[in-house]
Design a protein around this motif. Structure first.
Motif, mmCIF file in Angstrom:
data_model
loop_
_atom_site.group_PDB
_atom_site.id
_atom_site.type_symbol
_atom_site.label_atom_id
_atom_site.label_comp_id
_atom_site.label_asym_id
_atom_site.label_seq_id
_atom_site.Cartn_x
_atom_site.Cartn_y
_atom_site.Cartn_z
ATOM 1 N N ALA A 17 0.840 -1.204 0.000
ATOM 2 C CA ALA A 17 0.000 0.000 0.000
ATOM 3 C C ALA A 17 0.871 1.249 0.000
ATOM 4 O O ALA A 17 0.579 2.225 -0.676
ATOM 5 N N GLY A 18 1.956 1.213 0.730
ATOM 6 C CA GLY A 18 2.890 2.335 0.763
ATOM 7 C C GLY A 18 3.519 2.591 -0.586
ATOM 8 O O GLY A 18 3.775 3.730 -0.964
ATOM 9 N N CYS A 19 3.766 1.557 -1.361
ATOM 10 C CA CYS A 19 4.363 1.731 -2.686
ATOM 11 C C CYS A 19 3.434 2.516 -3.603
ATOM 12 O O CYS A 19 3.876 3.356 -4.361
ATOM 13 N N ASN A 20 2.124 2.242 -3.550
ATOM 14 C CA ASN A 20 1.170 2.983 -4.373
ATOM 15 C C ASN A 20 1.156 4.459 -4.004
ATOM 16 O O ASN A 20 1.111 5.318 -4.863
ATOM 17 N N CYS A 21 1.191 4.755 -2.713
ATOM 18 C CA CYS A 21 1.180 6.152 -2.284
ATOM 19 C C CYS A 21 2.440 6.857 -2.753
ATOM 20 O O CYS A 21 2.391 8.009 -3.157
ATOM 21 N N THR A 22 3.566 6.181 -2.685
ATOM 22 C CA THR A 22 4.812 6.781 -3.138
ATOM 23 C C THR A 22 4.750 7.071 -4.621
ATOM 24 O O THR A 22 5.154 8.140 -5.067
ATOM 25 N N LYS A 23 4.216 6.143 -5.421
ATOM 26 C CA LYS A 23 4.110 6.364 -6.858
ATOM 27 C C LYS A 23 3.222 7.567 -7.139
ATOM 28 O O LYS A 23 3.544 8.410 -7.963
ATOM 29 N N LYS A 24 2.087 7.683 -6.434
ATOM 30 C CA LYS A 24 1.199 8.815 -6.640
ATOM 31 C C LYS A 24 1.911 10.104 -6.276
ATOM 32 O O LYS A 24 1.840 11.085 -7.010
ATOM 33 N N THR A 25 2.609 10.123 -5.155
ATOM 34 C CA THR A 25 3.297 11.325 -4.718
ATOM 35 C C THR A 25 4.349 11.756 -5.727
ATOM 36 O O THR A 25 4.453 12.930 -6.054
ATOM 37 N N VAL A 26 5.111 10.813 -6.256
ATOM 38 C CA VAL A 26 6.147 11.132 -7.233
ATOM 39 C C VAL A 26 5.521 11.723 -8.491
ATOM 40 O O VAL A 26 5.960 12.757 -8.992
ATOM 41 N N ALA A 27 4.478 11.094 -9.029
ATOM 42 C CA ALA A 27 3.819 11.594 -10.242
ATOM 43 C C ALA A 27 3.161 12.949 -9.969
ATOM 44 O O ALA A 27 3.263 13.869 -10.779
ATOM 45 N N TYR A 28 2.498 13.082 -8.835
ATOM 46 C CA TYR A 28 1.824 14.341 -8.493
ATOM 47 C C TYR A 28 2.841 15.470 -8.361
ATOM 48 O O TYR A 28 2.655 16.544 -8.922
ATOM 49 N N ASP A 29 3.921 15.218 -7.617
ATOM 50 C CA ASP A 29 4.947 16.249 -7.439
ATOM 51 C C ASP A 29 5.567 16.666 -8.768
ATOM 52 O O ASP A 29 5.879 17.836 -8.970
ATOM 53 N N ALA A 30 5.759 15.725 -9.671
ATOM 54 C CA ALA A 30 6.336 16.041 -10.983
ATOM 55 C C ALA A 30 5.352 16.834 -11.851
ATOM 56 O O ALA A 30 5.757 17.654 -12.667
ATOM 57 N N MET A 31 4.057 16.600 -11.666
ATOM 58 C CA MET A 31 3.035 17.259 -12.471
ATOM 59 C C MET A 31 2.822 18.718 -12.032
ATOM 60 O O MET A 31 2.623 19.602 -12.859
ATOM 61 N N ILE A 32 2.886 18.974 -10.738
ATOM 62 C CA ILE A 32 2.555 20.284 -10.167
ATOM 63 C C ILE A 32 3.628 21.327 -10.455
ATOM 64 O O ILE A 32 4.817 21.056 -10.328
ATOM 65 N N GLY A 33 3.187 22.518 -10.829
ATOM 66 C CA GLY A 33 4.084 23.653 -10.981
ATOM 67 C C GLY A 33 4.903 23.669 -12.264
ATOM 68 O O GLY A 33 5.662 24.590 -12.504
ATOM 69 N N THR A 34 4.756 22.655 -13.081
ATOM 70 C CA THR A 34 5.487 22.581 -14.341
ATOM 71 C C THR A 34 4.569 23.024 -15.467
ATOM 72 O O THR A 34 3.395 22.663 -15.477
ATOM 73 N N GLY A 35 5.089 23.789 -16.404
ATOM 74 C CA GLY A 35 4.320 24.139 -17.593
ATOM 75 C C GLY A 35 4.411 22.992 -18.586
ATOM 76 O O GLY A 35 5.498 22.489 -18.868
ATOM 77 N N TRP A 36 3.268 22.539 -19.082
ATOM 78 C CA TRP A 36 3.209 21.399 -20.005
ATOM 79 C C TRP A 36 2.676 21.847 -21.354
ATOM 80 O O TRP A 36 1.720 22.611 -21.406
ATOM 81 N N GLU A 37 3.256 21.338 -22.432
ATOM 82 C CA GLU A 37 2.805 21.639 -23.791
ATOM 83 C C GLU A 37 2.340 20.346 -24.461
ATOM 84 O O GLU A 37 3.061 19.349 -24.450
ATOM 85 N N LEU A 38 1.144 20.379 -25.032
ATOM 86 C CA LEU A 38 0.564 19.196 -25.674
ATOM 87 C C LEU A 38 1.404 18.763 -26.874
ATOM 88 O O LEU A 38 1.804 19.593 -27.692
ATOM 89 N N GLU A 39 1.667 17.442 -26.951
ATOM 90 C CA GLU A 39 2.364 16.908 -28.127
ATOM 91 C C GLU A 39 1.611 15.758 -28.786
ATOM 92 O O GLU A 39 1.986 15.315 -29.858
ATOM 93 N N TYR A 40 0.510 15.300 -28.155
ATOM 94 C CA TYR A 40 -0.296 14.221 -28.735
ATOM 95 C C TYR A 40 -1.699 14.300 -28.155
ATOM 96 O O TYR A 40 -1.873 14.555 -26.962
ATOM 97 N N ILE A 41 -2.696 14.079 -29.005
ATOM 98 C CA ILE A 41 -4.088 13.971 -28.558
ATOM 99 C C ILE A 41 -4.737 12.858 -29.375
ATOM 100 O O ILE A 41 -4.520 12.738 -30.573
ATOM 101 N N THR A 42 -5.537 12.032 -28.718
ATOM 102 C CA THR A 42 -6.161 10.894 -29.388
ATOM 103 C C THR A 42 -7.530 11.267 -29.949
ATOM 104 O O THR A 42 -8.112 12.275 -29.573
ATOM 105 N N GLY A 43 -8.017 10.432 -30.849
ATOM 106 C CA GLY A 43 -9.392 10.525 -31.304
ATOM 107 C C GLY A 43 -9.694 11.569 -32.359
ATOM 108 O O GLY A 43 -10.856 11.893 -32.569
#
Length: 143
Positions: A17-43
């Motif tokens: 269970a701790g491993c899942n929380c760590t993965k979420k925290t790592v992805a969340y921390d990397a996502m926050i505060g960064t400017g993102w530019e779209l390079e692919y959209i489906t459909g």
């Protein structure tokens, strides 16, 4: 012996269970505060460069639950929520300019943003927004 097996099982469940929380925290921390530019959209049946010939959509997430960016044509701001490991809900834009935009790019981007329900940041630093297990949009870090 049964006590040892029970203690081991409970400890193992806690570690997993701790491993899942760590993965979420790592992805969340990397996502926050960064400017993102779209390079692919489906459909869409139009080539990506044809949808966004002048400017690619951009997106930034804050720790306060706000997301803002540019739909390729109009700036916007909205709210998002995250739950469970890597689950996300992005609301329709709350504030947005109303400049006329040619083509379908803006419409497709805004529709897809509301359909995503998961996110991840890949080892190579890309933000991936998913509809269940299907990649809906992929972003690179904005220069």
């Amino acid at each position: 012996m049964k006590k040892i097996a029970l203690i081991f099982a409970v400890t193992l469940m806690g570690v997993l269970a701790g491993c899942n929380c760590t993965k979420k925290t790592v992805a969340y921390d990397a996502m926050i505060g960064t400017g993102w530019e779209l390079e692919y959209i489906t459909g869409v049946r139009i080539a990506f460069e044809g949808l966004y010939p002048n400017q690619k959509p951009q997106l930034t997430f804050t720790k306060t639950g706000e997301a803002n960016g540019n739909s390729s044509c109009n700036p916007f701001s909205t709210k998002y929520t995250t739950k469970e490991p890597n689950s996300i809900t992005i609301e329709a834009p709350k504030a947005m300019t109303m400049r006329f935009c040619e083509g379908e790019g803006e419409k497709r981007f805004l529709e897809m943003m509301q359909k995503v329900n998961k996110y991840d940041v890949t080892p190579d630093g890309k933000l991936v927004l998913l509809m269940d297990d299907i990649v809906a949009m992929r972003f690179k870090k904005k220069n």
